[in-house]
Design an enzyme around this catalytic site. Structure first.
Site, PDB file in Angstrom:
ATOM      1  N   ASN A   1       2.264   1.495   4.394  1.00 19.56           N
ATOM      2  CA  ASN A   1       2.546   0.223   5.094  1.00 19.56           C
ATOM      3  C   ASN A   1       2.242   0.309   6.595  1.00 19.56           C
ATOM      4  OD1 ASN A   1       5.385  -2.033   5.643  1.00 19.56           O
ATOM      5  ND2 ASN A   1       3.285  -2.551   5.198  1.00 19.56           N
TER       6      ASN A   1
ATOM      7  N   CYS B   1       0.872  -1.186   0.000  1.00 19.87           N
ATOM      8  CA  CYS B   1       0.000   0.000   0.000  1.00 19.87           C
ATOM      9  C   CYS B   1       0.905   1.231   0.000  1.00 19.87           C
ATOM     10  CB  CYS B   1      -0.975  -0.023   1.170  1.00 19.87           C
ATOM     11  SG  CYS B   1      -0.203  -0.002   2.809  1.00 19.87           S
TER      12      CYS B   1
ATOM     13  N   CYS C   1      -1.468   0.777   7.386  1.00 20.64           N
ATOM     14  CA  CYS C   1      -2.911   0.478   7.504  1.00 20.64           C
ATOM     15  C   CYS C   1      -3.318  -0.747   6.675  1.00 20.64           C
ATOM     16  CB  CYS C   1      -3.754   1.685   7.078  1.00 20.64           C
ATOM     17  SG  CYS C   1      -3.506   3.152   8.110  1.00 20.64           S
ATOM     18  N   ARG C   2      -3.399  -0.576   5.367  1.00 22.17           N
ATOM     19  CA  ARG C   2      -4.001  -1.633   4.541  1.00 22.17           C
ATOM     20  C   ARG C   2      -3.121  -2.865   4.367  1.00 22.17           C
ATOM     21  NH1 ARG C   2      -5.088   2.283  -0.324  1.00 22.17           N
ATOM     22  NH2 ARG C   2      -3.162   3.098   0.593  1.00 22.17           N
ATOM     23  N   SER C   3      -1.863  -2.675   3.925  1.00 23.96           N
ATOM     24  CA  SER C   3      -1.052  -3.878   3.651  1.00 23.96           C
ATOM     25  C   SER C   3      -0.662  -4.646   4.923  1.00 23.96           C
ATOM     26  CB  SER C   3       0.165  -3.554   2.772  1.00 23.96           C
ATOM     27  OG  SER C   3       1.039  -2.639   3.378  1.00 23.96           O
TER      28      SER C   3
ATOM     29  N   ASP D   1      -8.126   3.947   1.046  1.00 28.45           N
ATOM     30  CA  ASP D   1      -7.178   4.386   2.067  1.00 28.45           C
ATOM     31  C   ASP D   1      -7.957   4.887   3.290  1.00 28.45           C
ATOM     32  OD1 ASP D   1      -5.263   5.589   3.594  1.00 28.45           O
ATOM     33  OD2 ASP D   1      -4.352   6.715   1.950  1.00 28.45           O
TER      34      ASP D   1
HETATM   35  P1  4NP Z   1      -1.802   2.835   4.106  1.00 29.21           P
HETATM   36  O1  4NP Z   1      -2.442   4.190   4.665  1.00 29.21           O
HETATM   37  O2  4NP Z   1      -1.255   3.157   2.734  1.00 29.21           O
HETATM   38  O3  4NP Z   1      -2.956   1.902   4.047  1.00 29.21           O
HETATM   39  O4  4NP Z   1      -0.738   2.422   5.088  1.00 29.21           O
HETATM   40  C1  4NP Z   1      -1.749   5.399   4.733  1.00 29.21           C
HETATM   41  C2  4NP Z   1      -0.930   5.647   5.805  1.00 29.21           C
HETATM   42  C3  4NP Z   1      -0.271   6.862   5.890  1.00 29.21           C
HETATM   43  C4  4NP Z   1      -0.429   7.804   4.903  1.00 29.21           C
HETATM   44  C5  4NP Z   1      -1.237   7.553   3.820  1.00 29.21           C
HETATM   45  C6  4NP Z   1      -1.899   6.340   3.738  1.00 29.21           C
HETATM   46  N1  4NP Z   1       0.224   9.055   5.009  1.00 29.21           N
HETATM   47  O5  4NP Z   1      -0.017   9.929   4.160  1.00 29.21           O
HETATM   48  O6  4NP Z   1       1.034   9.252   5.928  1.00 29.21           O
END
Ligand code: 4NP
Length: 154
Positions: free
Chosen positions: A10, A7, A12-14, A123
């Site tokens: 790294n 993702c 939340c989703r992955s 997201d």
């Molecule tokens: P992820 O979510 O891609 O599912 O881990 C996010 C975590 C942090 C951010 C964006 C998406 N960020 O902009 O910091």
């Protein structure tokens, strides 16, 4: 077999997908045959544990994400992993840009591969708790189908 979820951050989703798939592989008796990992296209959260909200939502469904630490995806991952699954189209585009011409990894959009009602895991970072529940719903369903695919490929 080695599977890598990717993702953006790294956190939340992955990591959620990593925890869910690992749990389901254990239940299916395939834990020693499939290695699961996750990474982010971005480097902002490298070394951090998954977002508290992801950990809390996952824990309520029996998945422990606490030991995971974020890392950034690298070109070397295309030689290590058999299957690299992106959470959204932006992640997929970034991975295609990084993909070496001769990497062994098959690259795909996680939900589209398993004909989910929607193609992308949204997201949840800037959302409320409902976003984290939806992430789990989508990932659990696709992971069940991924386990079936992996069983057939082993
Ligand atoms: P992820 O979510 O891609 O599912 O881990 C996010 C975590 C942090 C951010 C964006 C998406 N960020 O902009 O910091």
């Amino acid at each position: 077999m080695r599977v890598l979820f990717v993702c953006l951050g790294n956190i939340c989703r992955s990591p959620t997908a990593e925890g869910v798939l690992r749990h389901k592989l254990r239940e299916a008796g395939l834990a020693t045959q499939v290695e699961v990992a996750s990474a982010g296209t971005g480097d902002w959260h490298v070394g951090k544990a998954p977002d508290r909200r992801s950990q809390a939502a996952a824990k309520l469904r029996g998945y422990d994400l606490s030991a995971q630490r974020a890392r950034q995806v690298s070109r070397a991952d295309f030689a290590t992993y058999d299957l690299i699954l992106a959470m959204d189209n932006s992640n997929l585009r970034n991975l295609k840009a990084l993909q070496p011409p001769k990497g062994k990894a098959e690259l795909d959009l996680f939900l589209r591969r398993y004909q989910s009602p929607i193609d992308e895991v949204p997201d949840p970072y800037y959302d409320g708790d409902q976003g984290f529940e939806q992430v789990l719903d989508l990932i659990e369903r696709a992971s069940d189908l991924l386990v079936i695919e992996l069983k057939g490929r082993l």
